[in-house]
Design a protein around this motif. Structure first.
Motif, PDB file in Angstrom:
ATOM      1  N   UNK A 179     -24.244   2.667 -17.942  1.00  0.00           N
ATOM      2  CA  UNK A 179     -23.092   2.661 -18.839  1.00  0.00           C
ATOM      3  C   UNK A 179     -23.550   2.523 -20.287  1.00  0.00           C
ATOM      4  N   UNK A 180     -22.599   2.721 -21.195  1.00  0.00           N
ATOM      5  CA  UNK A 180     -22.881   2.603 -22.619  1.00  0.00           C
ATOM      6  C   UNK A 180     -21.987   1.509 -23.173  1.00  0.00           C
ATOM      7  N   UNK A 189     -27.734   8.127 -21.329  1.00  0.00           N
ATOM      8  CA  UNK A 189     -27.236   8.203 -19.953  1.00  0.00           C
ATOM      9  C   UNK A 189     -27.638   9.507 -19.272  1.00  0.00           C
ATOM     10  N   UNK A 190     -27.521  10.618 -19.989  1.00  0.00           N
ATOM     11  CA  UNK A 190     -27.835  11.915 -19.382  1.00  0.00           C
ATOM     12  C   UNK A 190     -29.310  12.042 -19.011  1.00  0.00           C
ATOM     13  N   UNK A 191     -30.175  11.385 -19.736  1.00  0.00           N
ATOM     14  CA  UNK A 191     -31.609  11.418 -19.447  1.00  0.00           C
ATOM     15  C   UNK A 191     -31.982  10.439 -18.322  1.00  0.00           C
ATOM     16  N   UNK A 230     -24.581   6.031 -10.482  1.00  0.00           N
ATOM     17  CA  UNK A 230     -23.283   6.442 -10.993  1.00  0.00           C
ATOM     18  C   UNK A 230     -23.208   6.134 -12.479  1.00  0.00           C
ATOM     19  N   UNK A 231     -22.534   7.045 -13.201  1.00  0.00           N
ATOM     20  CA  UNK A 231     -22.212   6.756 -14.592  1.00  0.00           C
ATOM     21  C   UNK A 231     -20.972   5.885 -14.590  1.00  0.00           C
ATOM     22  N   UNK A 232     -21.030   4.770 -15.303  1.00  0.00           N
ATOM     23  CA  UNK A 232     -19.909   3.849 -15.354  1.00  0.00           C
ATOM     24  C   UNK A 232     -19.338   3.825 -16.774  1.00  0.00           C
ATOM     25  N   UNK A 233     -18.069   3.545 -16.879  1.00  0.00           N
ATOM     26  CA  UNK A 233     -17.440   3.468 -18.204  1.00  0.00           C
ATOM     27  C   UNK A 233     -17.090   4.847 -18.738  1.00  0.00           C
TER      28      UNK A 233
END
Length: 118
Positions: free
Chosen positions: A46-47, A99-101, A114-117
């Motif tokens: 997440x960011x 995140x993409x990297x 999983x990408x969160x947020x």
């Protein structure tokens, strides 16, 4: 009035010094070793910008590593991103939005990511 602990065995002629917590011989004591967090098995990326004066960081939670292994893996991730970061309470923080990297790098280890947020 103070309660006194039962104390227990401190030294044995058969096994030597004993751990006061787990009552195992000091050679086989596992009390001080960090334990990998028992999460749901999903690594979340997440960011976040809260409390960082608008500067974004990428947070990675749920990595099934602990202690020195987690720090070493965080170092390789920071090197791949070309930025700095840290490990706080089992959460890897990497400066900037990567995140993409990071998602494919984490999936290469065989973890569910999983990408969160937002």
């Amino acid at each position: 009035m103070k309660k006194r602990s039962s104390g227990g065995l401190v030294f044995s002629t058969d096994q030597g010094r004993m751990c006061p917590v787990c009552r195992e011989p000091m050679e086989s004591c596992r009390c001080g070793e960090p334990v990998a967090p028992a999460g749901d098995g999903i690594v979340r990326v997440s960011r976040e910008t809260k409390g960082r004066k608008g500067k974004g960081v990428t947070l990675i939670t749920g990595i099934p590593l602990a202690g020195a292994d987690l720090k070493a893996y965080a170092k390789t991730l920071k090197a791949k991103c070309g930025t700095g970061g840290t490990v706080k309470d089992g959460v890897v923080e990497i400066q900037g939005d990567h995140r993409d990297l990071l998602v494919p790098l984490l999936q290469e280890k065989g973890w569910t990511v999983k990408k969160a947020g937002g």
